[in-house]
Design a protein around this motif. Structure first.
Motif, PDB file in Angstrom:
ATOM      1  N   ARG A   1       5.730   4.301   0.949  1.00  0.00           N
ATOM      2  CA  ARG A   1       6.399   5.615   1.008  1.00  0.00           C
ATOM      3  C   ARG A   1       7.118   5.795   2.341  1.00  0.00           C
ATOM      4  N   ARG A   2       6.470   5.400   3.423  1.00  0.00           N
ATOM      5  CA  ARG A   2       7.081   5.542   4.747  1.00  0.00           C
ATOM      6  C   ARG A   2       8.326   4.658   4.857  1.00  0.00           C
TER       7      ARG A   2
ATOM      8  N   ARG B   1       0.822  -1.215   0.000  1.00  0.00           N
ATOM      9  CA  ARG B   1       0.000   0.000   0.000  1.00  0.00           C
ATOM     10  C   ARG B   1       0.853   1.260   0.000  1.00  0.00           C
ATOM     11  N   TYR B   2       0.332   2.294  -0.651  1.00  0.00           N
ATOM     12  CA  TYR B   2       1.112   3.507  -0.917  1.00  0.00           C
ATOM     13  C   TYR B   2       1.723   4.107   0.343  1.00  0.00           C
ATOM     14  N   GLU B   3       0.929   4.397   1.346  1.00  0.00           N
ATOM     15  CA  GLU B   3       1.443   5.095   2.518  1.00  0.00           C
ATOM     16  C   GLU B   3       2.506   4.268   3.228  1.00  0.00           C
ATOM     17  N   ASP B   4       2.312   2.955   3.304  1.00  0.00           N
ATOM     18  CA  ASP B   4       3.318   2.094   3.941  1.00  0.00           C
ATOM     19  C   ASP B   4       4.603   2.063   3.121  1.00  0.00           C
TER      20      ASP B   4
ATOM     21  N   ARG C   1      -4.561   6.582  -2.919  1.00  0.00           N
ATOM     22  CA  ARG C   1      -3.652   7.697  -3.249  1.00  0.00           C
ATOM     23  C   ARG C   1      -3.962   8.296  -4.613  1.00  0.00           C
TER      24      ARG C   1
END
Length: 407
Positions: free
Chosen positions: A56-57, A51-54, A330
């Motif tokens: 990116r982090r 998943r995007y947020e994971d 996203r």
């Protein structure tokens, strides 16, 4: 914390479906959970983040190391010799900071922009060579040669040696199962070649990046004292990385972008009419079907939580850039190609301190290659049925084997 939403710690998800239809496969995994225990590209267990947020982090999390020495179980990657392995893709700060600082000035947006006209002349020349034939394999005659010439010019590699570079790089990127020794032979040949080239440029420096790096290595142009110098293995490895990374991603970003436009003739026509919009469109091409499916694997320095899942120290973490770039949380309607979309934040080039050093150059080459191609051949079309096109079968990257077109 949990292991995954659907498996126990000793179960591995079969991700072979990602080889034939990665975007559909990632959609299923993304919906099922943020992190999955899989058999990685080398068959070894790994944790896949979807998943995007994971993603990116994780790309900027200092607890996730790129240094293979922090891997549990002796992971060796390509098993490169030290003279080729001491590169930015296997480094953490402070070594990463030092080496990146020394080479980053060669890839500033201002310096890259100066290459626009030379790259356009090169693109026009490659198209001149095939124009009268009325058909060609764009991967072979255009998307492949253009980046290798650009990066070899930048490094100062003699023209007669460039076909060897492409053959060696292809042998590493797409190993032949029937001839596994080819990859090992390519590594040996590249190491011998770089050693000889560095020796030659030490004796007679040129106006190129490799000569500049040699001066830094030898202290003649070091700006910050001994602490800013390159080690000998770092110098050789950096030259290897610049060629390897500068070639593969750009080749397949160009190829994938051309195919996306051929699949969407309305966008092809619009961009031909308004070529100034191609610069922004490249971001969407990178999001929609970028060549880098997975980021360089990471190894947690301690037990970490990713998306609510506990990942033990030293285990392999694979960050799916392809999945993140199609995450509907996203990007709205992510399976639709929209060259007018604001694709800022797409992750094909990474994020954080390991953001792709050559991103600006890859963007410029792709934009220039597309501009030259669609303006030169208004009747551009596929020369085979769409169903006959084949992508390389690898989890790590996505690229076409060939792209036959006619005009």
């Amino acid at each position: 914390m949990q292991n995954t939403a659907e498996t126990g710690p000793d179960d591995l998800i079969d991700v072979t479906q990602l080889l034939d239809d990665p975007h559909a496969g990632y959609a299923v995994l993304r919906e099922a959970g943020p992190v999955h225990r899989i058999a990685g590209p080398d068959g070894q267990p790994a944790w896949l983040v979807t998943r995007y947020e994971d993603v990116r982090r994780c790309l900027s999390d200092p607890r996730l190391s790129l240094d293979k020495r922090n891997a549990r179980g002796g992971y060796r990657g390509f098993a490169l010799p030290p003279a080729l392995d001491a590169n930015l893709l296997n480094m953490d700060p402070p070594d990463h900071t030092r080496v990146r600082r020394l080479v980053a000035k060669a890839f500033t947006p201002a310096r890259v922009e100066k290459l626009r006209e030379p790259v356009r002349r090169l693109a026009d020349g490659l198209l001149d060579a095939v124009a009268d034939a009325g058909r060609a394999d764009l991967m072979e005659c255009y998307a492949g040669p253009l980046p290798i010439i650009v990066i070899c010019d930048l490094l100062g590699v003699p023209e007669d040696d460039r076909p060897d570079f492409r053959a060696w790089t292809d042998a590493l990127i797409t190993p032949d199962p029937a001839r596994p020794e080819r990859a090992k032979e390519a590594v040996g040949a590249m190491m011998r070649y770089y050693t000889g080239l560095i020796t030659a440029k030490r004796a007679a420096p040129g106006d190129d990046l490799l000569s500049d790096l040699i001066l830094v290595r030898d202290g003649a142009a070091a700006e910050g004292g001994a602490g800013d110098r390159l080690g000998e293995d770092e110098l050789t490895s950096l030259a290897f990385l610049l060629l390897f990374a500068g070639y593969e991603n750009t080749v397949h970003l160009i190829g994938n972008s051309v195919l996306a436009l051929l699949d969407h003739p309305e966008h092809l026509m619009a961009l031909r009419t308004n070529p100034a919009e191609l610069s922004a469109a490249v971001e969407e091409f990178a999001r929609y079907d970028g060549p880098a499916s997975l980021a360089i694997r990471r190894f947690p320095l301690e037990d970490v939580e990713i998306g609510g899942v506990r990942v033990p120290a030293g285990e392999s973490v694979l960050l799916s850039l392809a999945s993140a770039n199609r995450d509907p949380h996203r990007f709205a309607d992510p399976g639709t190609l929209d060259p007018g979309r604001d694709a800022t934040g797409q992750l094909m080039f990474g994020h954080g301190i390991h953001y792709c050093l050559g991103a600006a150059l890859a963007r410029l080459q792709t934009e220039t290659a597309l501009t030259a191609l669609i303006s030169r051949f208004p009747g551009l079309r596929l020369d085979v049925p769409r169903s006959e096109l084949r992508h390389r079968r690898t989890l790590r990257a996505r690229g076409l084997i060939s792209l036959p077109v006619a005009w």
